[in-house]
Design a protein around this motif. Structure first.
Motif, PDB file in Angstrom:
ATOM      1  N   UNK A 568       0.813  -1.093   0.124  1.00 16.31           N
ATOM      2  CA  UNK A 568      -0.208   0.128  -0.034  1.00 16.31           C
ATOM      3  C   UNK A 568       0.864   1.185  -0.021  1.00 16.31           C
ATOM      4  N   UNK A 569       2.238   1.195  -0.038  1.00 17.38           N
ATOM      5  CA  UNK A 569       3.100   2.198   0.057  1.00 17.38           C
ATOM      6  C   UNK A 569       2.820   3.125  -1.273  1.00 17.38           C
ATOM      7  N   UNK A 570       2.798   4.533  -1.059  1.00 16.90           N
ATOM      8  CA  UNK A 570       2.217   5.525  -2.203  1.00 16.90           C
ATOM      9  C   UNK A 570       3.177   5.199  -3.145  1.00 16.90           C
ATOM     10  N   UNK A 571       2.655   5.206  -4.566  1.00 14.88           N
ATOM     11  CA  UNK A 571       3.714   5.167  -5.571  1.00 14.88           C
ATOM     12  C   UNK A 571       4.023   3.992  -6.093  1.00 14.88           C
ATOM     13  N   UNK A 572       4.026   3.011  -5.282  1.00 14.93           N
ATOM     14  CA  UNK A 572       4.798   1.581  -5.572  1.00 14.93           C
ATOM     15  C   UNK A 572       6.132   1.524  -5.621  1.00 14.93           C
ATOM     16  N   UNK A 573       6.668   2.134  -4.995  1.00 13.12           N
ATOM     17  CA  UNK A 573       8.263   2.248  -5.397  1.00 13.12           C
ATOM     18  C   UNK A 573       8.982   0.924  -4.798  1.00 13.12           C
ATOM     19  N   UNK A 574       8.247   0.030  -3.960  1.00 11.72           N
ATOM     20  CA  UNK A 574       8.912  -1.045  -3.319  1.00 11.72           C
ATOM     21  C   UNK A 574       8.602  -2.364  -4.177  1.00 11.72           C
ATOM     22  N   UNK A 575       8.088  -2.241  -5.179  1.00 16.41           N
ATOM     23  CA  UNK A 575       7.396  -3.298  -6.121  1.00 16.41           C
ATOM     24  C   UNK A 575       8.558  -4.107  -6.548  1.00 16.41           C
ATOM     25  N   UNK A 576       9.649  -3.118  -7.208  1.00 26.54           N
ATOM     26  CA  UNK A 576      10.805  -3.717  -7.962  1.00 26.54           C
ATOM     27  C   UNK A 576      11.449  -4.485  -6.776  1.00 26.54           C
ATOM     28  N   UNK A 577      11.615  -3.914  -5.775  1.00 26.34           N
ATOM     29  CA  UNK A 577      12.515  -4.656  -4.711  1.00 26.34           C
ATOM     30  C   UNK A 577      11.789  -6.072  -4.248  1.00 26.34           C
ATOM     31  N   UNK A 578      10.420  -5.909  -4.570  1.00 27.73           N
ATOM     32  CA  UNK A 578       9.571  -7.033  -3.998  1.00 27.73           C
ATOM     33  C   UNK A 578       9.788  -8.133  -4.999  1.00 27.73           C
ATOM     34  N   UNK A 579       9.899  -7.718  -6.413  1.00 26.58           N
ATOM     35  CA  UNK A 579      10.007  -8.696  -7.390  1.00 26.58           C
ATOM     36  C   UNK A 579      11.290  -9.472  -7.421  1.00 26.58           C
ATOM     37  N   UNK A 580      12.574  -8.520  -6.852  1.00 30.10           N
ATOM     38  CA  UNK A 580      13.982  -9.297  -6.843  1.00 30.10           C
ATOM     39  C   UNK A 580      13.766 -10.177  -5.665  1.00 30.10           C
ATOM     40  N   UNK A 581      13.131  -9.775  -4.409  1.00 33.17           N
ATOM     41  CA  UNK A 581      13.228 -10.797  -3.420  1.00 33.17           C
ATOM     42  C   UNK A 581      12.395 -12.291  -3.800  1.00 33.17           C
ATOM     43  N   UNK A 582      11.408 -12.052  -4.315  1.00 33.27           N
ATOM     44  CA  UNK A 582      10.850 -13.642  -4.578  1.00 33.27           C
ATOM     45  C   UNK A 582      11.479 -14.116  -5.792  1.00 33.27           C
ATOM     46  N   UNK A 583      12.281 -13.336  -6.660  1.00 32.64           N
ATOM     47  CA  UNK A 583      13.162 -14.283  -7.707  1.00 32.64           C
ATOM     48  C   UNK A 583      14.234 -14.694  -6.986  1.00 32.64           C
ATOM     49  N   UNK A 584      14.595 -14.089  -5.993  1.00 30.03           N
ATOM     50  CA  UNK A 584      15.891 -14.899  -5.356  1.00 30.03           C
ATOM     51  C   UNK A 584      15.538 -15.958  -4.353  1.00 30.03           C
ATOM     52  N   UNK A 585      14.257 -16.043  -3.961  1.00 34.66           N
ATOM     53  CA  UNK A 585      13.978 -16.935  -2.641  1.00 34.66           C
ATOM     54  C   UNK A 585      12.967 -17.966  -3.174  1.00 34.66           C
ATOM     55  N   UNK A 586      12.261 -18.114  -4.471  1.00 32.59           N
ATOM     56  CA  UNK A 586      11.499 -19.156  -4.666  1.00 32.59           C
ATOM     57  C   UNK A 586      11.792 -19.741  -6.039  1.00 32.59           C
ATOM     58  N   UNK A 587      11.559 -20.975  -6.434  1.00 34.15           N
ATOM     59  CA  UNK A 587      11.631 -21.277  -7.760  1.00 34.15           C
ATOM     60  C   UNK A 587      10.372 -20.956  -8.578  1.00 34.15           C
ATOM     61  N   UNK A 588      10.394 -20.047  -9.363  1.00 28.41           N
ATOM     62  CA  UNK A 588       9.019 -19.474 -10.167  1.00 28.41           C
ATOM     63  C   UNK A 588       8.882 -20.203 -11.547  1.00 28.41           C
ATOM     64  N   UNK A 589       7.525 -20.388 -11.588  1.00 27.19           N
ATOM     65  CA  UNK A 589       7.253 -20.476 -13.124  1.00 27.19           C
ATOM     66  C   UNK A 589       6.872 -19.346 -14.050  1.00 27.19           C
ATOM     67  N   UNK A 590       5.911 -18.391 -13.390  1.00 26.23           N
ATOM     68  CA  UNK A 590       5.451 -17.423 -14.231  1.00 26.23           C
ATOM     69  C   UNK A 590       5.280 -16.339 -13.020  1.00 26.23           C
ATOM     70  N   UNK A 591       5.813 -15.039 -13.551  1.00 27.22           N
ATOM     71  CA  UNK A 591       5.700 -13.820 -12.607  1.00 27.22           C
ATOM     72  C   UNK A 591       4.905 -12.887 -13.225  1.00 27.22           C
TER      73      UNK A 591
END
Length: 961
Positions: A568-591
């Motif tokens: 809910x952070x204004x402007x969505x600045x943290x979404x890029x960091x969230x994406x990197x954290x998910x990619x680094x810690x989970x085996x992903x199929x589609x994001x």
């Protein structure tokens, strides 16, 4: 009188000598009777020790203070409270006139001023509590923060210091032992909250006697919660709480009296008073009781006593069923001795006295052993029990009268188990006893008839309770009566099993023939197994059916293995960091990235009340709106605007159907994203996929389209919060601008997991909407382990996010463990009962076994015969018990169906039809459990009996020949 006394004294001596001579059989019966006594006495001592007196409860709640003052939550409006206030709660008081009257009129905002309720000349101590995550050795741990000067005399007894000391200055904290263990910390370590840079040193460890498993830290007033809440406010986050109570000490005298409590109530303050708790006022002096009944737990107590009596009764019945044959075998082994008593002038009452004395001797021994072991076991396990209960005992309390009553149960059980063998032995002719002949025994025709009648009546009562009554007690009572009828029919049913002997090999045929010929020994053991298995099957069937209903009602937030993360952070600045954290810690199929629409400034957060920020929602044409939710002022009751018949009709209207279908990322039902979201959610419908690729919105609800289906849906934007609130309060539609987008209607069978309207980014931009990053949704190739989940949560914490990602792991019920435990329990009881029956059979049939040896039978025949005897009893009991256990479970399930239907109908009649469960509870037979019982248990019992049986018997003495 003297003759009666001496005859019983002699009988007891004979019984004591026989018990000592037959140590194995005596120890077997003693163990059967003593084990329940051990358990009941241990439970009694545990409950009485864990039950706190009023004085003990006050010490743990108040420490050395006389009263605890708490804000009632009425904004300072006068209240009426229950004098029997234990732990303050909303159900212990109400505003003067009731909550409805309180909510219907303007009241003062904020909290009550506790200081105004403090009597003059008294000492006070503030006690403030809040919650916040603290960083530990393993990550983040949600912890209760308590700001209380623990060294103050008024706080003595609230917290028990174990190591170190309590805080004496800013920057120091003490922590509960449970917090230190959970966080991997020790004295001298430093911790800090997630939203505060200040570190705090742990200087002491303590425990809360009533909450041993609570994660809590203690700090001096004003050193922790104040700076933490200020830091959270500066970051635009919600405060961590901080409810302040007052501990009040009068310094002697009468303490905080009832009149002082009522005076504090007039200021909106609830009071827990030591003096009032120890000496409560009469009901006539309590205004609270004018609108609420005085405490009366008679119904609950009666129900608990009835349940306890039922359990104890069934336990005693099972013990008697198992112990009775043991006394019968003992009487037959002593028939020569009993015959000599008759030959020397003893009559039937003397023989009955000797056999009954056997039950009395064993019962008394079992009472002493069971009670003593129960007390010793409770004392030895006191630390474990306190840890399991989560609180310290008040005192190790023994109540002699209760323990004596429990011990009498053992004596009573021993006597009851010996009654039938005593009567049977007394009727044995003297000549038959001296010669060792068993005589001709006639089958009892009355007992099977009574059992058949009991089965019919019990089944009828259970059926009536299931389909025509709201009382589950009728189902339980009818099922119990039917089960007792089956127990009475057991000798006949055992005889029917004997007809199968012609198709069996030698050893199982001999075992089955022996079981049928000695029904007095076999039937009680089979009945005991039947009772245990029937209860297990009933509970297992009910549990499996309930689990099936819960599984059917389970709403997946997302497809299995799919996760989401939003901010809910204004402007969505943290979404890029969230994406990197998910990619680094989970085996992903589609994001896939998810965006949200903002109305006004890009810094506006979802659902903001800021005047610069507007709100939006998917527009629903008036013709598609549910009448129950339209035309009334905010919060109005639909029952005031529609009749019962109208509400029932509207419940079937598609416009009024409200189903919660998931939690895919989006705000106000609108999700902005591309076709990758469809891949993650598993939506493959060609029309939906093509529409998104072509830049058209996709609606998953037909209510969004007007009756002409023009191919467009609207998004309504509301910019004036004040006018919107006024319109809704008056029952009117909130004013706003509706923007239409070209859209495609998805088929009804497509599950969108909570997305109402999926809007491609290009379509949102073309419609004039401003979007910002909101989060992401992703699919994984495998569910993350605990370590990966902790690592991912830690990565989100480093970003500064207060929320963790959610990954759908599917329905996980606990019935698998329950069913396994029930199966193991039934298996142990079955093997035990079958083993007892086998041991008695071997003791009773020793001459037959010696005859087999004498005629040249190989040694393995003895083992095989023992194994098949045990397996035969187990198999008969399991088969009959499985059939008997289905009746009560089906009755209870049918009764539950009727209760669910009635509850749903009441909700519909009242106009509240959204979110109600309509899944009918199914009737599921746990075939795996039944298979384990019917196959594994008898086979296991047979193998175990064969392994523990000696291949060769002892040489017979002449007296036994």
């Amino acid at each position: 009188m003297t003759g009666w006394y001496h005859s019983w004294l002699a009988a007891i001596r004979i019984a004591r000598r026989d018990a000592w001579r037959s140590k194995g059989r005596s120890l077997l019966v003693l163990s059967m009777i003593a084990l329940p006594i051990l358990g009941v006495s241990a439970v009694d001592v545990t409950l009485r020790s864990a039950e706190l007196s009023v004085a003990d409860r006050m010490d743990r709640r108040l420490g050395a203070a006389d009263a605890l003052l708490t804000d009632s939550g009425t904004g300072g409006a006068p209240i009426e409270q229950n004098p029997h206030l234990g732990t303050p709660g909303d159900d212990n008081w109400h505003p003067v006139g009731g909550w409805d009257a309180h909510h219907s009129k303007p009241t003062s905002e904020g909290r009550a001023d506790l200081s105004k309720a403090v009597p003059a000349g008294t000492k006070t101590l503030t006690d403030t509590k809040g919650h916040t995550p603290l960083r530990t050795q393993h990550g983040l741990l949600q912890t209760e923060v308590r700001e209380l000067k623990a060294t103050d005399p008024l706080a003595k007894g609230l917290m028990v210091l174990g190591e170190g000391r309590f805080p004496e200055k800013a920057g120091e904290i003490a922590a509960t032992h449970h917090f230190l263990e959970a966080g991997g910390l020790s004295l001298g370590d430093k911790v800090k909250p997630r939203s505060l840079d200040t570190e705090f040193t742990i200087v002491g460890a303590y425990e809360l006697p009533d909450e041993l498993k609570l994660d809590q830290i203690n700090a001096l007033p004003g050193t922790f919660l104040g700076p933490l809440n200020k830091s959270l406010a500066d970051q635009g986050l919600s405060p961590t709480g901080g409810e302040t109570n007052y501990l009040v000490g009068s310094g002697g005298g009468e303490g905080f009296t009832w009149n002082m409590v009522k005076e504090a109530n007039s200021k909106g303050v609830a009071v827990l008073s030591r003096a009032v708790a120890l000496n409560p006022p009469t009901d006539s002096e309590v205004p609270y009781y004018r609108h609420n009944a005085s405490p009366d737990s008679s119904n609950g107590t009666a129900g608990a006593l009835a349940a306890a009596a039922t359990v104890v009764g069934l336990a005693l019945l099972e013990i008697c069923l198992l112990a009775g044959p043991a006394f019968a075998v003992g009487a037959r082994r002593s028939r020569r001795q009993l015959g000599l008593v008759g030959a020397n002038g003893g009559d039937r009452r003397h023989i009955r006295a000797i056999v009954l004395s056997g039950g009395l001797v064993i019962g008394v021994a079992a009472a002493v052993v069971g009670t003593a072991l129960g007390i010793a076991l409770t004392l030895a396990l006191q630390p474990v029990l306190e840890g399991y209960l989560g609180q310290r005992f008040g005192a190790f309390e023994l109540r002699p009268l209760e323990l004596f009553g429990i011990a009498l149960l053992a004596v009573f059980t021993g006597l009851m188990a010996a009654i039938v063998p005593a009567v049977t032995a007394s009727r044995q002719p003297v000549l038959a006893s001296l010669t060792g002949r068993r005589g001709v025994r006639k089958a009892n025709r009355v007992l099977p008839a009574v059992g058949l009648v009991a089965v019919a009546i019990g089944a009828a009562v259970a059926l009536y309770g299931a389909v025509a009554s709201d009382s589950f007690l009728l189902v339980a009572a009818g099922s119990a009566l039917a089960e007792l009828g089956v127990v009475a029919l057991t000798p006949v049913l055992v005889g029917l099993f004997g007809r199968l002997g012609g198709w069996l090999p030698l050893s199982p045929r001999l075992a089955l023939r022996d079981a049928v010929r000695n029904r007095g020994r076999t039937a009680p053991a089979v009945a005991a197994v039947l009772a245990a298995v029937a209860g297990t099957v009933a509970v297992a069937t009910y549990t499996a059916s309930t689990d099936a209903k819960q599984r059917a009602e389970y709403q997946e937030m997302l497809p299995y293995g799919v996760g989401s993360a939003t901010t809910d952070e204004a402007g969505g600045r943290d979404v890029s960091a969230m994406r990197s954290a998910v990619q680094a810690n989970l085996p992903l199929d589609v994001l896939a990235d998810v965006q949200r629409i903002v109305v006004g400034d890009k810094k506006c957060t979802p659902y903001s009340d800021d005047a610069k920020c507007g709100q939006y929602e998917v527009y629903i044409p008036k013709a598609n709106r549910c009448p129950l939710h339209e035309g009334g002022v905010a919060g109005s009751d639909p029952s005031e605007r529609f009749s019962v018949e109208e509400r029932r009709a509207l419940a079937k209207d598609w416009r009024c159907t409200v189903e919660f279908s998931g939690d895919a990322p989006g705000t106000a039902g609108v999700t902005v994203g591309d076709e990758k979201i469809l891949k993650v959610l598993g939506i493959t419908d060609p029309g939906v996929v093509n529409a998104v690729k072509q830049g058209r919105a996709v609606s998953f609800e037909r209510a969004h389209f007007d009756k002409n289906n023009t191919g467009k849906v609207g998004i309504k934007v509301v910019t004036d919060h004040k006018k919107a609130e006024e319109a809704l309060a008056a029952g009117r539609e909130a004013p706003g601008r509706v923007t239409h987008l070209p859209a495609h209607l998805a088929p009804e069978d497509v599950k969108a997991y909570g997305i109402q309207l999926l809007v491609p980014p290009a379509a949102a931009k073309e419609a004039g909407f401003t979007t910002v990053p909101y989060g992401l949704v992703f699919s994984t190739s495998a569910l993350p382990s605990t370590e990966r989940s902790q690592s991912l949560n830690g990565a989100f914490d480093k970003i500064g996010l207060t929320t963790a990602p959610y990954i759908e792991s599917g329905y996980s019920g606990s019935t698998g463990i329950v069913l396994l435990a029930l199966t193991v329990f039934a298996g142990l009881v079955t093997i035990g009962a079958a083993g007892i029956a086998t041991g008695l059979a071997q003791a009773d049939a020793e001459p037959d076994l010696k005859t087999l040896t004498a005629v040249g039978a190989p040694p393995r025949v003895r083992r095989a015969l023992s194994g098949f005897q045990c397996g035969t009893v187990a198999l008969m009991g399991v088969v009959l018990g499985s059939a008997a256990g289905v009746l009560p479970s089906i009755g209870l399930l049918l009764n539950q169906r009727r209760a669910d239907e009635a509850s749903l109908q009441r909700s519909v009649d009242e106009g509240w039809i959204g979110g109600m469960s309509t899944t009918e509870i199914p009737i599921v037979i746990p075939w795996e459990t039944l298979g384990s019982l019917v196959i594994a248990v008898p086979v296991g019992a047979a193998l175990l009996a064969a392994l523990v049986t000696r291949s060769r018997g002892a040489v017979a003495r002449r007296a036994e020949a």
